[in-house]
Design a protein around this motif. Structure first.
Motif, PDB file in Angstrom:
ATOM      1  N   ILE A   1      -3.652   5.839   2.335  1.00 19.27           N
ATOM      2  CA  ILE A   1      -4.815   5.042   1.928  1.00 19.27           C
ATOM      3  C   ILE A   1      -4.818   3.684   2.612  1.00 19.27           C
ATOM      4  CG2 ILE A   1      -5.900   3.857  -0.027  1.00 19.27           C
ATOM      5  CD1 ILE A   1      -4.799   6.210  -1.769  1.00 19.27           C
ATOM      6  N   THR A   2      -3.698   2.980   2.546  1.00 16.05           N
ATOM      7  CA  THR A   2      -3.673   1.606   3.066  1.00 16.05           C
ATOM      8  C   THR A   2      -3.700   1.556   4.587  1.00 16.05           C
ATOM      9  OG1 THR A   2      -1.258   1.525   2.845  1.00 16.05           O
ATOM     10  CG2 THR A   2      -2.559   0.681   1.009  1.00 16.05           C
TER      11      THR A   2
ATOM     12  N   PRO B   1      10.697   1.523  -4.400  1.00 15.77           N
ATOM     13  CA  PRO B   1       9.987   0.270  -4.125  1.00 15.77           C
ATOM     14  C   PRO B   1       9.297   0.373  -2.766  1.00 15.77           C
ATOM     15  CG  PRO B   1      12.326  -0.011  -3.735  1.00 15.77           C
ATOM     16  CD  PRO B   1      12.157   1.390  -4.245  1.00 15.77           C
ATOM     17  N   VAL B   2       7.992   0.055  -2.745  1.00 18.11           N
ATOM     18  CA  VAL B   2       7.208   0.145  -1.512  1.00 18.11           C
ATOM     19  C   VAL B   2       6.760  -1.268  -1.147  1.00 18.11           C
ATOM     20  CG1 VAL B   2       5.276   1.262  -0.359  1.00 18.11           C
ATOM     21  CG2 VAL B   2       6.455   2.449  -2.227  1.00 18.11           C
TER      22      VAL B   2
ATOM     23  N   GLU C   1      -7.833   6.080  -6.353  1.00 18.84           N
ATOM     24  CA  GLU C   1      -7.184   7.367  -6.120  1.00 18.84           C
ATOM     25  C   GLU C   1      -6.265   7.766  -7.274  1.00 18.84           C
ATOM     26  OE1 GLU C   1      -7.362   9.644  -3.563  1.00 18.84           O
ATOM     27  OE2 GLU C   1      -9.118   8.552  -2.833  1.00 18.84           O
ATOM     28  N   GLY C   2      -6.259   6.967  -8.325  1.00 18.01           N
ATOM     29  CA  GLY C   2      -5.470   7.299  -9.492  1.00 18.01           C
ATOM     30  C   GLY C   2      -4.029   6.824  -9.441  1.00 18.01           C
TER      31      GLY C   2
ATOM     32  N   ALA D   1       5.532  10.958  -4.234  1.00 20.61           N
ATOM     33  CA  ALA D   1       4.235  11.507  -3.838  1.00 20.61           C
ATOM     34  C   ALA D   1       3.169  10.420  -3.786  1.00 20.61           C
ATOM     35  CB  ALA D   1       3.822  12.621  -4.798  1.00 20.61           C
ATOM     36  N   ALA D   2       3.218   9.500  -4.747  1.00 14.16           N
ATOM     37  CA  ALA D   2       2.256   8.394  -4.767  1.00 14.16           C
ATOM     38  C   ALA D   2       2.494   7.452  -3.592  1.00 14.16           C
ATOM     39  CB  ALA D   2       2.350   7.637  -6.088  1.00 14.16           C
TER      40      ALA D   2
END
Length: 266
Positions: free
Chosen positions: A182-183, A224-225, A132-133, A174-175
């Motif tokens: 996605i996850t 941080p994710v 997804e970039g 945004a990412a």
């Protein structure tokens, strides 16, 4: 370890062959792309039922991909020709909760009562993020993902209990939102993040000092994710203190023949 071997694009069977021959003992992040990788826990059979319940009660950090019969070295549902005794780049051997060695092969330690558990790994959803970039800094820098103990307790089962361990990836806002979307499609490899933002809220004091893996920069415009991590069982094993067990070394996973997209829930 060789530097000229194109392992990033190698098929899983070839990669396992290189590992089995002792020609690769590093981390597996970014290798055999698009194929599922798994965390590994190997326990004597008398501990296996309690550990199975621990995984069932903690599916985010411990999503089960396969469980072997006692003494079985093969995992046919995950790949043809897998030998769990030799197909990880590096293992950890524990005795009564203490880490005693990190061999690259455990055939000499194998017993007929050992049960293998393979758990989903976040390396598998990373390809979906990359497709997804999204930029994953540890991949770009050739590092192992950063892993941290948290203050979040897992749900106990028998002697197994302990803190949740997480992986961290820095992303712009945004990412980070897109990464959650996605996850969420991949519950068998940890699913959506468990936290984002202030690490102190989950008991992490310093992002520059991970408990396992390699530190990466978190820039001022990034969050941080944090995702649940398959190293969590190692903390539970240290508390349960079985007389003997074997795990993967952090970042040194079992590479399977399964494709990542096969694990998508929707």
């Amino acid at each position: 370890m060789p530097t000229d071997l194109p392992l990033r694009d190698a098929p899983p069977a070839r990669l396992r062959g290189e590992i089995r021959a002792g020609r690769w003992s590093g981390h597996t992040s970014g290798l055999a792309q698009r194929h599922v990788q798994g965390n590994v826990v190997i326990l004597p059979a008398r501990w296996a039922d309690d550990f199975l319940r621990y995984c069932q009660r903690n599916p985010k950090p411990c999503p089960l991909l396969a469980v072997s019969e006692p003494g079985a070295c093969a995992l046919p549902s995950l790949g043809e020709g897998i030998d769990i005794r030799s197909d990880l780049p590096r293992y950890r051997v524990w005795r009564r909760g203490e880490l005693v060695e990190e061999p690259t092969d455990v055939r000499a330690l194998w017993r007929d009562d050992l049960v293998t558990f393979v758990l989903g790994c976040s390396f598998s959803f990373e390809q979906a993020l990359l497709d997804e970039g999204l930029v994953l800094r540890h991949v770009d820098e050739g590092k192992n993902v950063a892993m941290f103990r948290t203050s979040i307790a897992t749900v106990p089962a028998g002697p197994f209990a302990g803190p949740l361990v997480v992986t961290m990836r820095p992303l712009r806002a945004a990412a980070a939102i897109r990464a959650i979307q996605i996850t969420s499609r991949f519950p068998d490899v940890h699913g959506a993040p468990v936290h984002l933002g202030d690490p102190a809220l989950i008991g992490i004091a310093d992002l520059s000092r991970p408990d396992w893996g390699d530190a990466v920069e978190v820039r001022p415009d990034e969050l941080p994710v944090f995702w649940a991590c398959g190293v969590t069982p190692q903390a539970a094993l240290a508390q349960a203190r079985p007389e003997f067990c074997i795990t993967h070394a952090p970042g040194a996973m079992l590479v399977t023949d399964l494709l990542n997209h096969q694990l998508a829930a929707f």
